[in-house]
Design a protein around this motif. Structure first.
Motif, PDB file in Angstrom:
ATOM      1  N   GLY A 198       0.810  -1.212   0.000  1.00 23.61           N
ATOM      2  CA  GLY A 198       0.000   0.000   0.000  1.00 23.61           C
ATOM      3  C   GLY A 198       0.839   1.255   0.000  1.00 23.61           C
ATOM      4  O   GLY A 198       0.525   2.230  -0.690  1.00 23.61           O
ATOM      5  N   VAL A 199       1.932   1.239   0.780  1.00 22.46           N
ATOM      6  CA  VAL A 199       2.810   2.413   0.855  1.00 22.46           C
ATOM      7  C   VAL A 199       3.432   2.714  -0.495  1.00 22.46           C
ATOM      8  O   VAL A 199       3.488   3.870  -0.936  1.00 22.46           O
ATOM      9  N   LEU A 200       3.917   1.683  -1.170  1.00 23.42           N
ATOM     10  CA  LEU A 200       4.563   1.878  -2.464  1.00 23.42           C
ATOM     11  C   LEU A 200       3.551   2.297  -3.524  1.00 23.42           C
ATOM     12  O   LEU A 200       3.902   2.967  -4.491  1.00 23.42           O
ATOM     13  N   ALA A 201       2.291   1.892  -3.333  1.00 25.63           N
ATOM     14  CA  ALA A 201       1.250   2.288  -4.288  1.00 25.63           C
ATOM     15  C   ALA A 201       0.772   3.709  -4.024  1.00 25.63           C
ATOM     16  O   ALA A 201       0.360   4.420  -4.952  1.00 25.63           O
ATOM     17  N   LEU A 202       0.819   4.148  -2.758  1.00 27.21           N
ATOM     18  CA  LEU A 202       0.389   5.490  -2.372  1.00 27.21           C
ATOM     19  C   LEU A 202       1.543   6.181  -1.648  1.00 27.21           C
ATOM     20  O   LEU A 202       1.677   6.083  -0.428  1.00 27.21           O
ATOM     21  N   PRO A 203       2.410   6.862  -2.380  1.00 31.64           N
ATOM     22  CA  PRO A 203       3.633   7.442  -1.809  1.00 31.64           C
ATOM     23  C   PRO A 203       3.425   8.330  -0.591  1.00 31.64           C
ATOM     24  O   PRO A 203       4.300   8.396   0.265  1.00 31.64           O
ATOM     25  N   TRP A 204       2.274   9.017  -0.479  1.00 31.64           N
ATOM     26  CA  TRP A 204       2.068   9.921   0.647  1.00 31.64           C
ATOM     27  C   TRP A 204       1.978   9.182   1.975  1.00 31.64           C
ATOM     28  O   TRP A 204       2.103   9.775   3.044  1.00 31.64           O
ATOM     29  N   LEU A 205       1.808   7.841   1.915  1.00 30.08           N
ATOM     30  CA  LEU A 205       1.740   7.055   3.142  1.00 30.08           C
ATOM     31  C   LEU A 205       3.118   6.791   3.746  1.00 30.08           C
ATOM     32  O   LEU A 205       3.219   6.306   4.867  1.00 30.08           O
ATOM     33  N   VAL A 206       4.174   7.114   2.992  1.00 28.52           N
ATOM     34  CA  VAL A 206       5.508   6.793   3.467  1.00 28.52           C
ATOM     35  C   VAL A 206       5.835   7.523   4.768  1.00 28.52           C
ATOM     36  O   VAL A 206       6.498   6.974   5.652  1.00 28.52           O
ATOM     37  N   ILE A 241      20.838  12.382   3.859  1.00 30.99           N
ATOM     38  CA  ILE A 241      21.077  11.382   2.806  1.00 30.99           C
ATOM     39  C   ILE A 241      20.320  11.743   1.529  1.00 30.99           C
ATOM     40  O   ILE A 241      20.871  11.714   0.419  1.00 30.99           O
ATOM     41  N   PHE A 242      19.056  12.134   1.685  1.00 29.82           N
ATOM     42  CA  PHE A 242      18.265  12.476   0.504  1.00 29.82           C
ATOM     43  C   PHE A 242      18.454  13.938   0.098  1.00 29.82           C
ATOM     44  O   PHE A 242      18.390  14.269  -1.086  1.00 29.82           O
ATOM     45  N   GLU A 292      13.146   8.329  -3.999  1.00 30.24           N
ATOM     46  CA  GLU A 292      12.076   7.451  -4.448  1.00 30.24           C
ATOM     47  C   GLU A 292      11.455   6.798  -3.223  1.00 30.24           C
ATOM     48  O   GLU A 292      12.137   6.583  -2.203  1.00 30.24           O
ATOM     49  N   VAL A 293      10.175   6.469  -3.312  1.00 25.50           N
ATOM     50  CA  VAL A 293       9.460   5.922  -2.169  1.00 25.50           C
ATOM     51  C   VAL A 293      10.143   4.668  -1.632  1.00 25.50           C
ATOM     52  O   VAL A 293      10.352   4.517  -0.419  1.00 25.50           O
ATOM     53  N   ALA A 294      10.490   3.753  -2.516  1.00 24.50           N
ATOM     54  CA  ALA A 294      11.127   2.505  -2.086  1.00 24.50           C
ATOM     55  C   ALA A 294      12.449   2.782  -1.385  1.00 24.50           C
ATOM     56  O   ALA A 294      12.790   2.141  -0.383  1.00 24.50           O
ATOM     57  N   ALA A 306      13.491   1.931   2.562  1.00 20.46           N
ATOM     58  CA  ALA A 306      14.661   1.087   2.825  1.00 20.46           C
ATOM     59  C   ALA A 306      15.681   1.806   3.705  1.00 20.46           C
ATOM     60  O   ALA A 306      16.165   1.244   4.703  1.00 20.46           O
ATOM     61  N   VAL A 307      16.013   3.035   3.359  1.00 21.65           N
ATOM     62  CA  VAL A 307      17.001   3.795   4.129  1.00 21.65           C
ATOM     63  C   VAL A 307      16.483   4.073   5.530  1.00 21.65           C
ATOM     64  O   VAL A 307      17.220   3.948   6.522  1.00 21.65           O
ATOM     65  N   ALA A 308      15.212   4.452   5.636  1.00 24.23           N
ATOM     66  CA  ALA A 308      14.627   4.740   6.948  1.00 24.23           C
ATOM     67  C   ALA A 308      14.674   3.514   7.848  1.00 24.23           C
ATOM     68  O   ALA A 308      14.990   3.608   9.035  1.00 24.23           O
ATOM     69  N   GLY A 309      14.373   2.346   7.289  1.00 25.30           N
ATOM     70  CA  GLY A 309      14.404   1.121   8.086  1.00 25.30           C
ATOM     71  C   GLY A 309      15.782   0.835   8.642  1.00 25.30           C
ATOM     72  O   GLY A 309      15.934   0.475   9.812  1.00 25.30           O
ATOM     73  N   ILE A 310      16.808   0.993   7.798  1.00 29.67           N
ATOM     74  CA  ILE A 310      18.181   0.742   8.237  1.00 29.67           C
ATOM     75  C   ILE A 310      18.616   1.756   9.294  1.00 29.67           C
ATOM     76  O   ILE A 310      19.163   1.403  10.344  1.00 29.67           O
ATOM     77  N   VAL A 311      18.365   3.027   9.013  1.00 33.01           N
ATOM     78  CA  VAL A 311      18.792   4.101   9.921  1.00 33.01           C
ATOM     79  C   VAL A 311      18.083   3.997  11.266  1.00 33.01           C
ATOM     80  O   VAL A 311      18.714   4.051  12.332  1.00 33.01           O
ATOM     81  N   ILE A 312      16.764   3.832  11.239  1.00 33.81           N
ATOM     82  CA  ILE A 312      15.993   3.799  12.487  1.00 33.81           C
ATOM     83  C   ILE A 312      16.364   2.586  13.327  1.00 33.81           C
ATOM     84  O   ILE A 312      16.482   2.684  14.553  1.00 33.81           O
ATOM     85  N   GLY A 313      16.566   1.444  12.692  1.00 35.45           N
ATOM     86  CA  GLY A 313      16.949   0.244  13.434  1.00 35.45           C
ATOM     87  C   GLY A 313      18.256   0.432  14.176  1.00 35.45           C
ATOM     88  O   GLY A 313      18.397   0.044  15.339  1.00 35.45           O
TER      89      GLY A 313
END
Length: 245
Positions: free
Chosen positions: A50-58, A102-103, A111-113, A117-124
């Motif tokens: 859903g997130v990748l289909a609707l970028p504003w959900l990111v 980074i961005f 890009e949304v993807a 991906a970057v947020a997951g790595i950084v936040i973890g």
């Protein structure tokens, strides 16, 4: 699919057996952790569609990750004065600054993807820094309780009384990542590098992406750890014992 699940179960049970043989009694915690990870990843995979289909959900998804990371870290630091405040400020500030740079510097394309991906790595990794810093701070504070109370009794501010403890705590929390960064390419091939290669990127592109990740982790952990020790060292209340959770 069943063979995949059976293989993971076998490896998990082997890890538990090795832990028990070494006298480390974690009970079923490792098994529960793996099961939770499997369920959570399955849910996240559905959400990401859903997130990748609707970028504003990111943005909402990133906030969810930040909130979960803060709660997880705080659960390990309960009982430490101002732990909740330290964790929330440390994780949010470290992650937002690092992801923004980074961005903003276009080290990775917007890009949304890529954001997910970057947020997951950084936040973890920010969460890990908050937890490690807090636990080191607690142990060092208990070990140096007499010294800290002596400083406070002489009229020193809590930040001065905790200065040595704070510096040691930040250093200890950063060393694992610094060692991993130093060994990258010789001892380990990190996930971002391997993932980029499997995704069709050239070795040079994969190496560049991995460097962005490594430097990003170094920055976010530095920010988070410095914020955590600053907030924790602002409390005049000295913990009396170290918890084992």
């Amino acid at each position: 699919m069943w063979w995949f699940a059976a293989g993971l179960l076998a490896m998990t049970l082997l890890a538990i057996l090795i832990q028990r043989q070494a006298g480390v009694r974690l009970g079923v915690q490792p098994l529960v952790a793996v099961i939770r990870a499997a369920v959570q990843l399955a849910v996240i995979a559905l959400i990401l569609r859903g997130v990748l289909a609707l970028p504003w959900l990111v943005l909402a998804f990133v906030v969810l990750m930040l909130s979960t990371a803060s709660w997880t870290s705080f659960s390990r630091l309960k009982g430490i004065p101002d732990a909740r405040k330290a964790v929330v400020i440390g994780i949010f500030s470290g992650a937002f600054v690092t992801i923004g740079l980074i961005f903003g510097l276009r080290l990775v394309e917007w890009e949304v993807a890529n954001v997910v991906a970057v947020a997951g790595i950084v936040i973890g990794n920010t969460m890990s820094a908050a937890t490690l810093t807090g636990r080191h701070f607690e142990r060092s504070t208990v070990a140096r309780r007499g010294e800290i109370e002596a400083w406070l009794s002489l009229g020193a501010t809590s930040r001065i009384a905790y200065q040595t403890v704070a510096q040691e705590s930040m250093k200890e929390s950063l060393i694992p990542n610094i060692d991993q960064t130093r060994a990258t390419g010789l001892v380990t091939l990190p996930g971002a590098f391997v993932g980029a290669l499997l995704g069709g990127a050239s070795p040079t592109q994969a190496a560049m992406l991995q460097l962005v990740v490594l430097v990003g982790i170094l920055l976010t952990q530095s920010i988070c750890s410095s914020v955590v020790i600053r907030v924790l060292s602002g409390s005049p209340v000295v913990p009396q014992e170290v918890r084992t959770s």
